[in-house]
Design a protein around this motif. Structure first.
Motif, short mmCIF file in Angstrom:
data_model
loop_
_atom_site.label_atom_id
_atom_site.label_comp_id
_atom_site.label_asym_id
_atom_site.label_seq_id
_atom_site.Cartn_x
_atom_site.Cartn_y
_atom_site.Cartn_z
N THR A 150 0.82 -1.22 0.00
CA THR A 150 0.00 0.00 0.00
C THR A 150 0.86 1.27 0.00
OG1 THR A 150 -0.15 0.01 2.42
CG2 THR A 150 -1.88 -1.16 1.20
N ALA A 151 2.16 1.12 -0.24
CA ALA A 151 3.08 2.26 -0.18
C ALA A 151 3.69 2.54 -1.56
CB ALA A 151 4.18 2.02 0.85
N PRO A 152 3.02 3.38 -2.37
CA PRO A 152 3.60 3.69 -3.68
C PRO A 152 4.85 4.56 -3.53
CG PRO A 152 1.68 5.04 -3.28
CD PRO A 152 1.77 4.07 -2.14
N ILE A 153 5.73 4.43 -4.48
CA ILE A 153 6.91 5.30 -4.55
C ILE A 153 6.68 6.21 -5.75
CG2 ILE A 153 9.40 5.40 -4.82
CD1 ILE A 153 9.50 2.68 -3.39
N ASP A 154 6.64 7.51 -5.47
CA ASP A 154 6.24 8.50 -6.47
C ASP A 154 7.44 9.27 -7.02
OD1 ASP A 154 3.57 7.85 -5.98
OD2 ASP A 154 3.39 9.35 -4.40
N PHE A 155 7.35 9.59 -8.30
CA PHE A 155 8.35 10.38 -8.99
C PHE A 155 7.62 11.48 -9.76
CE2 PHE A 155 9.78 6.08 -8.49
CZ PHE A 155 11.06 6.22 -8.00
N VAL A 156 8.15 12.68 -9.71
CA VAL A 156 7.58 13.79 -10.47
C VAL A 156 8.58 14.13 -11.57
CG1 VAL A 156 6.77 16.16 -10.42
CG2 VAL A 156 6.27 14.64 -8.50
N PHE A 168 6.26 -7.92 -10.00
CA PHE A 168 5.14 -7.25 -10.65
C PHE A 168 4.98 -5.86 -10.04
CE2 PHE A 168 4.08 -11.51 -11.98
CZ PHE A 168 3.60 -11.30 -13.26
N LEU A 169 4.78 -4.89 -10.92
CA LEU A 169 4.58 -3.51 -10.50
C LEU A 169 3.28 -2.98 -11.09
CD1 LEU A 169 8.12 -2.04 -11.28
CD2 LEU A 169 7.23 -2.66 -9.03
N LYS A 197 3.42 12.65 -12.97
CA LYS A 197 3.66 11.87 -11.77
C LYS A 197 3.65 10.40 -12.17
CE LYS A 197 1.67 10.75 -7.28
NZ LYS A 197 0.50 10.96 -6.42
N ILE A 198 4.72 9.70 -11.83
CA ILE A 198 4.80 8.26 -12.08
C ILE A 198 4.91 7.59 -10.72
CG2 ILE A 198 6.09 6.39 -13.16
CD1 ILE A 198 7.05 8.41 -15.26
N SER A 199 3.93 6.74 -10.41
CA SER A 199 3.89 6.02 -9.14
C SER A 199 4.14 4.55 -9.38
CB SER A 199 2.53 6.18 -8.46
OG SER A 199 2.31 7.51 -8.10
N LEU A 200 5.05 3.99 -8.60
CA LEU A 200 5.34 2.56 -8.66
C LEU A 200 4.84 1.91 -7.38
CD1 LEU A 200 9.03 2.62 -9.96
CD2 LEU A 200 6.92 2.51 -11.29
N LEU A 201 4.11 0.82 -7.53
CA LEU A 201 3.58 0.09 -6.39
C LEU A 201 3.85 -1.39 -6.64
CD1 LEU A 201 1.88 0.41 -3.76
CD2 LEU A 201 -0.14 0.03 -5.18
N GLN A 202 4.42 -2.07 -5.65
CA GLN A 202 4.69 -3.50 -5.85
C GLN A 202 3.37 -4.24 -5.93
OE1 GLN A 202 4.22 -6.29 -3.78
NE2 GLN A 202 4.35 -5.61 -1.66
#
Length: 163
Positions: free
Chosen positions: A45-51, A79-80, A135-140
Protein backbone atom coordinates in the motif's frame (compact mmCIF):
# COMPACT_ATOMS: atom_id res chain seq x y z
CA UNK A 1 45.42 -11.54 4.44
CA UNK A 2 43.00 -8.65 4.90
CA UNK A 3 41.22 -7.68 8.09
CA UNK A 4 37.46 -7.28 8.37
CA UNK A 5 37.69 -3.48 8.21
CA UNK A 6 39.95 -3.63 5.14
CA UNK A 7 37.47 -5.95 3.44
CA UNK A 8 34.56 -3.65 4.31
CA UNK A 9 36.46 -0.61 3.02
CA UNK A 10 37.34 -2.44 -0.19
CA UNK A 11 33.71 -3.49 -0.69
CA UNK A 12 32.55 0.10 -0.11
CA UNK A 13 35.11 1.40 -2.60
CA UNK A 14 33.97 -1.05 -5.27
CA UNK A 15 30.30 -0.27 -4.54
CA UNK A 16 30.91 3.44 -5.06
CA UNK A 17 32.89 2.83 -8.27
CA UNK A 18 30.20 0.50 -9.60
CA UNK A 19 27.41 2.96 -8.79
CA UNK A 20 29.25 5.82 -10.46
CA UNK A 21 29.80 3.72 -13.56
CA UNK A 22 26.22 2.44 -13.73
CA UNK A 23 24.53 5.75 -13.04
CA UNK A 24 27.05 8.13 -14.59
CA UNK A 25 25.62 11.19 -16.32
CA UNK A 26 25.19 10.95 -20.04
CA UNK A 27 23.87 13.19 -22.77
CA UNK A 28 20.71 11.16 -23.36
CA UNK A 29 19.48 11.31 -19.76
CA UNK A 30 16.58 13.73 -19.23
CA UNK A 31 15.51 12.69 -15.71
CA UNK A 32 16.62 10.09 -13.23
CA UNK A 33 15.73 9.54 -9.61
CA UNK A 34 16.21 6.48 -7.43
CA UNK A 35 14.45 6.12 -4.08
CA UNK A 36 15.30 3.89 -1.14
CA UNK A 37 12.76 1.31 -0.04
CA UNK A 38 12.85 1.75 3.74
CA UNK A 39 14.40 -1.32 5.35
CA UNK A 40 14.17 -3.15 1.99
CA UNK A 41 10.56 -3.91 2.96
CA UNK A 42 8.08 -2.64 0.34
CA UNK A 43 4.50 -2.55 1.56
CA UNK A 44 1.79 -3.22 -1.04
CA UNK A 45 0.00 0.00 0.00
CA UNK A 46 3.08 2.26 -0.18
CA UNK A 47 3.60 3.69 -3.68
CA UNK A 48 6.91 5.30 -4.55
CA UNK A 49 6.24 8.50 -6.47
CA UNK A 50 8.35 10.38 -8.99
CA UNK A 51 7.58 13.79 -10.47
CA UNK A 52 9.04 14.09 -13.96
CA UNK A 53 9.16 17.65 -15.32
CA UNK A 54 8.57 17.68 -19.09
CA UNK A 55 9.47 20.70 -21.21
CA UNK A 56 9.98 18.89 -24.52
CA UNK A 57 6.97 17.44 -26.38
CA UNK A 58 8.81 16.92 -29.68
CA UNK A 59 11.70 14.60 -28.78
CA UNK A 60 11.22 10.82 -28.79
CA UNK A 61 12.00 9.47 -25.33
CA UNK A 62 12.22 6.24 -23.35
CA UNK A 63 11.08 5.59 -19.79
CA UNK A 64 12.98 2.94 -17.86
CA UNK A 65 12.45 1.40 -14.43
CA UNK A 66 15.44 0.80 -12.17
CA UNK A 67 15.36 -1.87 -9.46
CA UNK A 68 18.02 -2.75 -6.90
CA UNK A 69 17.38 -6.06 -5.19
CA UNK A 70 19.33 -7.98 -2.61
CA UNK A 71 20.31 -11.60 -3.08
CA UNK A 72 17.71 -12.40 -0.39
CA UNK A 73 14.87 -11.47 -2.79
CA UNK A 74 13.03 -14.77 -3.13
CA UNK A 75 11.32 -14.40 -6.51
CA UNK A 76 12.51 -14.49 -10.12
CA UNK A 77 10.26 -11.59 -11.11
CA UNK A 78 8.60 -8.48 -9.72
CA UNK A 79 5.14 -7.25 -10.65
CA UNK A 80 4.58 -3.51 -10.50
CA UNK A 81 1.52 -1.33 -10.85
CA UNK A 82 2.72 1.79 -12.67
CA UNK A 83 0.39 4.77 -12.64
CA UNK A 84 1.24 7.77 -14.82
CA UNK A 85 -0.67 10.99 -14.26
CA UNK A 86 -0.32 13.77 -16.83
CA UNK A 87 -0.32 17.52 -16.09
CA UNK A 88 -4.01 17.56 -17.12
CA UNK A 89 -4.83 15.01 -14.41
CA UNK A 90 -5.49 12.07 -16.75
CA UNK A 91 -4.12 8.79 -15.37
CA UNK A 92 -3.13 5.48 -16.91
CA UNK A 93 -2.28 2.39 -14.86
CA UNK A 94 -0.20 -0.47 -16.25
CA UNK A 95 0.76 -3.81 -14.75
CA UNK A 96 4.40 -4.51 -15.53
CA UNK A 97 6.40 -7.68 -14.95
CA UNK A 98 10.09 -7.12 -14.30
CA UNK A 99 12.14 -10.31 -14.83
CA UNK A 100 14.74 -10.50 -12.07
CA UNK A 101 16.44 -13.90 -12.46
CA UNK A 102 16.71 -16.74 -14.96
CA UNK A 103 15.39 -20.29 -14.45
CA UNK A 104 18.55 -21.25 -12.57
CA UNK A 105 18.25 -18.33 -10.14
CA UNK A 106 21.02 -16.19 -11.66
CA UNK A 107 20.21 -12.48 -11.29
CA UNK A 108 19.85 -10.49 -14.51
CA UNK A 109 21.04 -7.26 -12.90
CA UNK A 110 24.59 -6.10 -12.58
CA UNK A 111 26.07 -6.22 -9.16
CA UNK A 112 28.45 -7.63 -6.70
CA UNK A 113 28.28 -8.90 -3.17
CA UNK A 114 24.56 -9.05 -2.32
CA UNK A 115 22.97 -6.24 -4.40
CA UNK A 116 21.96 -6.25 -8.06
CA UNK A 117 20.88 -3.31 -10.23
CA UNK A 118 18.51 -3.85 -13.15
CA UNK A 119 17.15 -1.34 -15.62
CA UNK A 120 14.13 -2.35 -17.64
CA UNK A 121 12.37 -0.53 -20.47
CA UNK A 122 8.87 0.57 -19.52
CA UNK A 123 7.76 2.84 -22.40
CA UNK A 124 9.93 3.14 -25.51
CA UNK A 125 9.90 5.72 -28.28
CA UNK A 126 7.18 7.94 -26.83
CA UNK A 127 6.53 11.66 -26.97
CA UNK A 128 5.02 13.34 -23.95
CA UNK A 129 1.86 15.08 -25.25
CA UNK A 130 1.85 17.96 -22.73
CA UNK A 131 4.41 20.13 -21.03
CA UNK A 132 4.40 20.07 -17.25
CA UNK A 133 4.89 17.65 -14.38
CA UNK A 134 4.05 13.98 -14.90
CA UNK A 135 3.66 11.87 -11.77
CA UNK A 136 4.80 8.26 -12.08
CA UNK A 137 3.89 6.02 -9.14
CA UNK A 138 5.34 2.56 -8.66
CA UNK A 139 3.58 0.09 -6.39
CA UNK A 140 4.69 -3.50 -5.85
CA UNK A 141 2.07 -5.90 -7.13
CA UNK A 142 3.27 -9.17 -5.66
CA UNK A 143 0.99 -11.33 -3.53
CA UNK A 144 2.69 -10.32 -0.30
CA UNK A 145 1.65 -7.36 1.77
CA UNK A 146 5.28 -6.67 2.65
CA UNK A 147 7.84 -7.60 0.02
CA UNK A 148 11.39 -8.16 1.28
CA UNK A 149 14.60 -7.75 -0.70
CA UNK A 150 13.84 -4.73 -2.89
CA UNK A 151 16.31 -2.04 -1.81
CA UNK A 152 15.73 0.79 -4.30
CA UNK A 153 13.43 1.68 -7.17
CA UNK A 154 13.77 4.43 -9.73
CA UNK A 155 12.64 6.04 -12.93
CA UNK A 156 14.84 7.18 -15.77
CA UNK A 157 13.70 9.21 -18.80
CA UNK A 158 16.16 9.45 -21.66
CA UNK A 159 16.15 10.64 -25.23
CA UNK A 160 15.70 7.76 -27.61
CA UNK A 161 18.71 7.01 -29.78
CA UNK A 162 16.28 6.12 -32.58
CA UNK A 163 14.33 9.13 -33.80
Amino acid sequence: MTTGSQTTSLQLFFAICFSLTLFACDRNMVYEKIEDVPGSEWNATAPIDFVVPVDDTLTVQNILITIRNSSSYKYSNLFLFVTTTSPSGASVCDTVEVPMADDKGRWYGKGFSHSYDSRMPYKLMIKFPLKGDYKISLLQGMREETLSGIEKVGIRVEQSKIK
